[in-house]
Design an enzyme around this catalytic site. Structure first.
Site: not given
Ligand code: NVA
Ligand code: CP
Length: 301
Positions: A103, A130, A133, A218, A258, A286
């Site tokens: 990540r 992502h 997800q 989101d 998500c 997940r």
């Molecule tokens: N769009 C959000 C998704 C978090 C799971 C982010 O990138 O922070």
């Molecule tokens: N939805 C998701 O990826 O959550 P986290 O940021 O908690 O991993």
């Protein structure tokens, strides 16, 4: 060469469909207490340059349930965080572990890592995508409503990493996607264009939600955009998923997010906590869908 999962397009369409069915099966096996030590004594390295609850816990738990082990690596205490080249880190880690999950911010960093890794690399979120997800989201839809093919999904809000993965999912799983985003927050043009006319973009959330089978949103400011929060609150104020927007969709439309969510911003509390919301199943999935992903990638090594 190892098979990576950097975007949903790394899967063949039939692989993606089969993965969802396998996720449902693995969930059932877990419920029934059937052991499946598929990755006994194998290791997953998990590199996190951004925060996480669901992704970390689901991958770590998946490895335990498979009889293997996961190693959490943060930039605070690895040499990657002190500037060791990505190529070197990829070569070293992939000589020791069996699978790697990352990540991070720049999607290019993930791509470079994958290029130098001997073992499968999984995108656990970048600024652009992502995909993990989406496996959970599609599984959740299928469990609640059956096949997602030819259904209509409405994406309300930012043209962000999740939105990009929804566009790719529409291509892979054959659903229609209506996106409603305010001016200045459109999804990437190339990603949109590659999807063709199954994806539509509008400025009007009600138009996007019209007769949809599912509404998804989101956060307005993603990780790394915290300083834009105030500006984004203004830009997105008409893009909240609330009862009047849900009323435009089909009566039995599902709501997904998500998570983490901001009640009162992108979604009203009575929607995320209401009867159409399946966000807790979505979060749980997940675990199951990523187990199916780990199997698929490891098997194709
Ligand atoms: N769009 C959000 C998704 C978090 C799971 C982010 O990138 O922070
Ligand atoms: N939805 C998701 O990826 O959550 P986290 O940021 O908690 O991993």
């Amino acid at each position: 060469m190892a098979k990576h999962f950097l975007t949903l397009l790394d899967l063949e369409k039939n692989e993606a469909e089969a993965l969802i069915q396998r996720a449902i099966e693995l969930k059932k096996m877990l419920r029934e207490g059937t052991e499946h030590n598929f990755l006994k004594q194998k290791t997953l390295a998990m590199i996190f340059d951004k925060s996480s609850t669901r992704t970390r816990v689901s991958f770590e738990t998946a490895m335990v349930q498979f009889g293997g082990h996961a190693i959490f690596l943060s930039p605070r205490d690895t040499q990657l965080g002190r500037g060791e080249p990505i190529e070197d880190s990829a070569r070293v880690l992939s000589r020791m572990v069996d699978l790697i999950m990352i990540r991070t911010f720049e999607h290019e960093k993930l791509e470079k890592f994958a290029e130098y890794s001997q073992v499968p690399v999984i995108n656990a979120l970048t600024d652009m995508y992502h995909p993990c997800q989406l496996l959970a989201d599609v599984q959740t839809f299928v469990e609640h409503r059956g096949a997602i093919r030819d259904k209509t999904v409405a994406w309300i809000g930012d043209g962000n990493n999740m939105c990009h993965s929804y566009i790719n999912a529409a291509r892979q799983f054959g659903f229609k996607l209506n996106i409603a985003a305010p001016t200045g927050y459109d999804p990437d043009t190339d990603i949109m264009q590659a999807a063709g006319d199954i994806v539509k973009l509008t400025r009007d959330p009600k138009e996007a939600a019209d007769q949809a089978d599912m509404i998804v949103t989101d956060v307005w400011a993603s990780m790394g955009q915290e300083e834009e929060q105030k500006q984004r609150e203004k830009s997105f104020k008409d893009f909240q998923v609330n009862a009047s927007l849900m009323a435009c969709a089909k009566k039995d439309a599902l709501f997904m997010h998500c998570l983490p969510a901001h009640r009162g911003e992108e979604v009203a509390a009575d929607i995320i906590d209401g009867p159409q919301s399946v966000v807790w199943d979505e979060a749980e999935n997940r675990l199951h869908s990523q187990k199916a992903l780990l199997e698929l990638l490891y098997n194709s090594k």
